[in-house]
Design an enzyme around this catalytic site. Structure first.
Site, PDB file in Angstrom:
ATOM      1  N   SER A 177       8.890   3.826   5.472  1.00  0.00           N
ATOM      2  CA  SER A 177       7.669   3.316   4.828  1.00  0.00           C
ATOM      3  C   SER A 177       6.771   4.406   4.248  1.00  0.00           C
ATOM      4  O   SER A 177       5.939   4.115   3.391  1.00  0.00           O
ATOM      5  CB  SER A 177       6.862   2.476   5.824  1.00  0.00           C
ATOM      6  OG  SER A 177       6.607   3.214   6.994  1.00  0.00           O
ATOM      7  N   ASP A 232      -3.562   1.724   8.420  1.00  0.00           N
ATOM      8  CA  ASP A 232      -3.280   0.683   9.415  1.00  0.00           C
ATOM      9  C   ASP A 232      -2.911   1.401  10.711  1.00  0.00           C
ATOM     10  O   ASP A 232      -3.132   2.606  10.820  1.00  0.00           O
ATOM     11  CB  ASP A 232      -2.204  -0.301   8.902  1.00  0.00           C
ATOM     12  CG  ASP A 232      -0.873   0.380   8.583  1.00  0.00           C
ATOM     13  OD1 ASP A 232      -0.648   1.504   9.084  1.00  0.00           O
ATOM     14  OD2 ASP A 232      -0.071  -0.207   7.840  1.00  0.00           O
ATOM     15  N   HIS A 259       0.199   3.926   9.483  1.00  0.00           N
ATOM     16  CA  HIS A 259       0.321   4.744   8.266  1.00  0.00           C
ATOM     17  C   HIS A 259      -1.004   5.365   7.849  1.00  0.00           C
ATOM     18  O   HIS A 259      -2.029   4.692   7.856  1.00  0.00           O
ATOM     19  CB  HIS A 259       0.806   3.876   7.090  1.00  0.00           C
ATOM     20  CG  HIS A 259       2.068   3.154   7.375  1.00  0.00           C
ATOM     21  ND1 HIS A 259       2.096   1.842   7.787  1.00  0.00           N
ATOM     22  CD2 HIS A 259       3.353   3.560   7.326  1.00  0.00           C
ATOM     23  CE1 HIS A 259       3.347   1.472   7.982  1.00  0.00           C
ATOM     24  NE2 HIS A 259       4.140   2.486   7.709  1.00  0.00           N
TER      25      HIS A 259
END
Ligand SMILES: *[C@@H]1O[C@H](CO)[C@@H](O)[C@H](O)[C@H]1NC(C)=O
Ligand SMILES: *[C@@H]1O[C@H](CO)[C@@H](O)[C@H](O)[C@H]1NC(C)=O
Ligand SMILES: CC(=O)N[C@H]1CO[C@H](CO)[C@@H](O)[C@@H]1O
Length: 365
Positions: free
Chosen positions: A51, A340, A343
């Site tokens: 990600s 978040d 991340h």
């Protein structure tokens, strides 16, 4: 390797940028911040992994690991959620811009991908993936072998769209980023415990490093020469890991950070050895552990105020579907390291990207 012959013109370029853009606004898309030696060029940035470099590939997969909804993309130009796991840009975007290549690295699976995007680079990365094949299976996302298949498809498209020689130049001079390991440790090994059934952390980090190496060798076989392999971050300091394993004070989880360090020490030793054996290649271990830890330990040096929770929701646990349009967000994402619970914000990624360039750019000449 040779002493750095590059120079940073960051401050002056920053001041000068508005004027340059004013005059060249119709043709200029990106102004290089990093000056490469004159005999060297990096035509593209090509990304594999998780990600940190997923530019929207998961949007079109049937998985819970996606984020193409608000408040993701809150600070992106146009304020829309692209599938990047942050409030705006990711390290691949920021690196490509600093190298003067382009502003945004697109997802290879983006249905709107233009063939003109191909020669300057794309991302095959998929949020939730890892070096352990189990990691991507658990998350229903693209494993690294899937990403290699897509890369082969990319090479073919490139060769079909230009002279073979030109395509070969791009493949062999581009900067390849390989970013994985976080999900293996945080998810497969520690949270679900799937990894722990069969392995202790010593054996598990060996499996990760072996898999990383097989992947690097495959890339080299396909023509890659300049490869930056990211270390694991301090996994125990990710806000969700503090919540799950950091006790009532939510300190950085020691076992996770020790696992990251064990993995990183094995990976860096093996990469250094590999680089020595293959002087025609430029394979570099890219440390993200210490740059992130430095921000966590000395946030004020970076103008950061909050490092132990994300900007989305309570910040303690929300990520992907749990960080959604019903989640309130913090007032200022630029003073948060994390967007978040997993991340960094673009602001955090920007500090990281600059450290990466400062410390590693000479290794890929
Ligand atoms: C670029 O020039 C430097 C110094 O002249 C030399 O050491 C280096 O090998 C050259 N690199 C390439 C890619 O030709
Ligand atoms: C947000 O935080 C950044 C970094 O600390 C700071 O430079 C900026 O002024 C803040 N913005 C607002 C609106 O408070
Ligand atoms: C899961 C999902 O959204 N799949 C879609 C991906 O894109 C193709 C065509 O662009 C669609 O047919 C799928 O339904």
């Amino acid at each position: 390797m040779a002493t750095p012959a590059y120079s940073f013109r960051r401050c002056s370029t920053m001041l000068f940028l508005p004027y340059v853009l004013l005059f060249l606004s119709t043709t200029l898309t990106t102004t290089a911040i990093v000056q490469l030696p004159s005999n060297m060029s990096i035509p593209a940035v090509i990304v594999f992994g998780d990600s940190i470099g997923d530019q929207g590939n998961n949007n079109n997969l049937t998985t819970l690991i996606k984020c193409n909804f608000s408040p993701y993309g809150k600070d992106f130009k146009g304020k829309f959620a692209t599938g990047r796991f942050t409030n705006s840009k990711t390290p691949p975007d920021l690196l490509a811009a600093e190298l003067g290549i382009k502003e945004l690295i697109p997802a290879y699976l983006d249905p709107n991908l233009h063939s003109k995007d191909l020669p300057t680079g794309v991302s095959f990365a998929s949020g939730g993936t890892g070096y352990d094949p189990q990691t991507s299976i658990l998350a229903s996302v693209l494993g690294l072998s899937d990403q290699l298949k897509l890369f082969k498809d990319y090479i073919k498209r490139l060769e079909d769209s230009m002279e073979k020689k030109q395509a070969h130049y791009i493949i062999s001079n581009s900067l390849y980023l390989v970013i994985a390991g976080t999900d293996d440790l945080a998810n497969t090994y520690f949270s679900t415990g799937v990894g722990r059934v069969e392995y202790d952390i010593g054996a598990y980090t060996n499996l990760m490093v072996d898999s990383a190496f097989n992947f690097i060798k495959e890339l080299v076989k396909l023509g890659a020469r300049r490869i930056g392999v990211f270390s694991a971050p301090p996994v125990g300091c990710l806000p969700a890991q503090r919540t799950l394993a950091g006790g009532s004070l939510r300190v950085c989880a020691k076992d996770r950070n020790e696992a990251s360090q064990l993995y990183n020490s094995k990976l860096s030793a093996k990469i250094d050895l590999f680089a020595k054996k293959h002087p025609h290649l430029r394979v570099a271990y890219v440390d993200i552990y210490h740059p992130l830890l430095d921000i966590i330990q000395h946030p004020r040096n970076y103008g950061i105020e909050v490092v132990d929770r994300g900007c989305c929701g309570t910040g303690d646990i929300e990520v992907a579907v749990l960080c959604n349009p019903t989640s309130p967000t913090c007032l200022n994402s630029s003073n948060h390291l994390f967007w978040d619970s997993y991340h960094p914000t673009e602001a955090g990624y920007m500090f990281l990207t600059r450290r990466i360039l400062d410390e590693n750019i000479y290794k890929i000449y």
